[in-house]
Design a protein around this motif. Structure first.
Motif, short mmCIF file in Angstrom:
data_model
loop_
_atom_site.label_atom_id
_atom_site.label_comp_id
_atom_site.label_asym_id
_atom_site.label_seq_id
_atom_site.Cartn_x
_atom_site.Cartn_y
_atom_site.Cartn_z
N ALA A 1 0.83 -1.20 0.00
CA ALA A 1 0.00 0.00 0.00
C ALA A 1 0.87 1.25 0.00
CB ALA A 1 -0.91 0.00 1.21
N THR A 2 1.87 1.24 0.84
CA THR A 2 2.75 2.41 0.91
C THR A 2 3.30 2.74 -0.47
OG1 THR A 2 3.39 1.78 3.15
CG2 THR A 2 4.79 3.36 2.02
N ASN A 3 3.80 1.74 -1.14
CA ASN A 3 4.34 2.00 -2.48
C ASN A 3 3.30 2.57 -3.41
OD1 ASN A 3 6.97 1.24 -2.03
ND2 ASN A 3 6.53 -0.93 -2.38
N LEU A 4 2.13 1.99 -3.39
CA LEU A 4 1.08 2.49 -4.27
C LEU A 4 0.73 3.94 -3.93
CD1 LEU A 4 -1.25 -0.62 -4.56
CD2 LEU A 4 0.07 0.48 -6.37
N PHE A 5 0.56 4.20 -2.65
CA PHE A 5 0.20 5.56 -2.24
C PHE A 5 1.27 6.56 -2.67
CE2 PHE A 5 -2.52 3.72 1.36
CZ PHE A 5 -3.70 3.97 0.66
N ILE A 6 2.52 6.18 -2.51
CA ILE A 6 3.60 7.08 -2.92
C ILE A 6 3.53 7.33 -4.41
CG2 ILE A 6 6.09 7.20 -3.25
CD1 ILE A 6 6.44 5.76 -0.60
N LYS A 7 3.32 6.26 -5.14
CA LYS A 7 3.34 6.38 -6.59
C LYS A 7 2.12 7.14 -7.11
CE LYS A 7 4.92 2.40 -7.68
NZ LYS A 7 4.91 0.99 -8.13
N LYS A 8 0.95 6.84 -6.57
CA LYS A 8 -0.25 7.39 -7.18
C LYS A 8 -1.12 8.30 -6.30
CE LYS A 8 -2.04 3.38 -8.96
NZ LYS A 8 -2.75 2.77 -10.11
N GLY A 9 -0.83 8.35 -5.04
CA GLY A 9 -1.63 9.22 -4.19
C GLY A 9 -2.87 8.53 -3.65
N TYR A 10 -3.38 9.09 -2.58
CA TYR A 10 -4.48 8.47 -1.85
C TYR A 10 -5.67 8.13 -2.73
CZ TYR A 10 -7.95 7.81 1.85
OH TYR A 10 -8.91 7.30 2.68
#
Lengths: 205, 205, 205, 205
Positions: free
Chosen positions: D28-37
């Motif tokens: 999740a962290t990676n996704l959030f960093i890459k694409k935002g909440y």
DNA sequence: TATGAATGAGGATTCATTCAT
DNA sequence: GATGAATGAATCCTCATTCAT
């Protein structure tokens, strides 16, 4: 090793602690009464019991079974209660009044029609059958009393089953609360009096 | 399971068709009556209306609002009905009997207590307020009649509000069905007769 | 019918009323700045404009287009602003300070990095290209000034583009608020002073 | 698009596999960093973890909680990293440079301002509080170093908190890419050098 | 006996977009 | 120009149930 009347040493857990299965059933019953079948999740029950969902499934294979057991247990208790009161030696009208008052004092609105509706909607055939059996038994207890008093001539002749049902629904009037949460009566004492009086007028000889 | 090939955008207006909003409300009302709040999903409603869920949300912002509108509409219709019948020139007892019969004939068990319970459990403060207003209005219509007849001396003095409530719950006895689906009465005609008679004994002068 | 310099009679609508398209764009811009692309729905925009969604789609074929126009418009206005201030005759440091202060005074945190990120994430190739063009133009305006002052010897030699970027991000420090909503500076006046001073130490000759 | 034939119930425990909760958080962290909440759905996370959505909800009761945990975890790791580097025995400027380089090398643009904005916009009060606490802790780690070096006389007197913030935003300049995806610097090595140099000019004694 | 970890099937709600008028 | 009515695809979240331990 002779058998001692009291087990030696400290019992593993709290001696008085009710067995889990019972705790679950009682807790569930309360939740179901308060919120209804669909508004109570197995998670809610588990949380309220301080056990895990899986534990509940260990004792009750489906939510429907838990509900069934809850209803049946509740109706049985009520039936027992009714029987006890109706078997007292007081005059019939007094017994009825007492019945109403005891019922209304039991904090929450125990509305049979409601439970039966939720049961019909959500239980399986076989589960529903059990619930219906309890319901019938409950009503029959009242019916028998009604019939007895008819035979005695205390009350007028009529359909005992119909009387039993009118009696039950009239009780539920005592639970009514309007938008502001105001009941029709000040006390359950008064409610019992009014309701019984109303009922009695219809059935007296 | 055929998917109707509905198109995006505003459909060409069909003159004779009922406006969608009304269709939705009516369909939803029936479903809610039959199965209760929690047992009806917005999907169910949509399917039954042959529109998409989004269409329903176009008219009713939440399921609670839809339920609110359903209840309010229903109660208003009932109130109107009650008023019409109670305003007839017949003797009061006859009017009551007619009321019961008409009510019982209306296909399904419209149990106010049930609806109010589901409302209390599932609606927001403001939605609940609306429902309560309709409920009160409905009961008051009966109360007014009761009061009038008391003043006229047709029935005994008493709490008109209490009478209104007992009348309503007694009606619900007509809906009772046991485990085998057998009603207490053969016909709603007979039910109406018995119920009204029972009620009348309690309130006659 | 000669052409009169002013139209006779009362103009149909409010003369001063801005054309809808402009209203939409401005309103949308504000919303996007305040809440970001994904947190603003076309419905939100429509509501805030007092028009229907369809109206918005009449002017802007997709949400992405609306966002693009918003960003481009905003950046152009900022660029214009920057240019105006940087073209004043004051000493360079003073102009920078003024720039920061004006920027920080503009109520909300206009954070370019943010906008660009949301753009990258949500816009189409062609939309993104437009936004990038505006962004570049904006930065180039600052760059040109930086370069000019380097040539003049006001500031040290260095990468003008790098300077432009550091200047912009340093500005954003002025917007920082901690968990209690407390800024690093008491006033935007003070913020401007501190930030410009910090920046100036790095670029002075 | 092959659906993995996962089974119900608890899976046989795989010794070496990372615990699911951790996998979820990291993914999740990676996704959030890459694409935002807002651009990451719980479905996305689930898919990326090869578990079902329900599994994610088993560990993180809401998306907001997952985001909170992601941010907090991330900030804690960064803080730890920063602390380690700043505690080395090298001269302060060197440590700063190293810090920038390490940071810029970490694949993606970790822009605090961005995360905080999304947090503010989408998290609950209590979630936001946690995030803010981590943020503050992170900045304070840098502040302490700044203060220490001020006391030592390595750098000029000034507001340590302000310095910490300028340092962090200046780092973000290293991430900038223009419309063609071209960075301001060739390598993160060079970026670190330039940025640190720029920063150092402002704070040196 | 009891639990922790996981699933699949919904269920409410949102949202960008479309199109006849 | 502008709108009202509708859609389809997501999105967040809940819940009864399962099963290895």
């Amino acid at each position: 090793m002779e058998k001692s009347p009291r087990v030696l040493g400290r019992p593993r857990h709290d001696e008085k602690a009710k067995p889990t299965q019972e705790v679950v059933l009682l807790t569930a019953t309360n939740l179901f009464i308060k919120k209804g079948y669909k508004n109570v999740s197995m998670d809610d029950v588990a949380r309220a019991c301080n056990v895990t969902k899986a534990t509940i499934y260990y004792y009750y294979p489906t939510k429907g079974d838990l509900y069934t057991s809850s209803l049946v247990g509740m109706m049985e208790r009520i039936r027992f209660h009714i029987e006890q009161i109706l078997n007292l030696p007081n005059p019939f009208k007094e017994r009825l009044e007492q019945l109403v008052e005891v019922h209304l004092s039991a904090t929450v609105d125990i509305d049979m029609k409601n439970f039966m509706r939720e049961a019909t909607m959500n239980l399986s055939e076989s589960q529903l059958k059990k619930v219906h059996a309890s319901e019938t038994a409950m009503y029959e207890t009242i019916e028998r009393s009604m019939q007895l008093e008819m035979d005695r001539g205390t009350i007028r002749q009529g359909n005992a089953q119909f009387f039993a049902h009118t009696f039950m629904v009239l009780m539920s009037v005592g639970y009514f609360k309007d938008g502001e949460g105001i009941s029709l009566f000040q006390t359950s004492r008064e409610a019992a009096k009014e309701i019984t009086d109303f009922f009695w007028r219809s059935i007296e000889n």
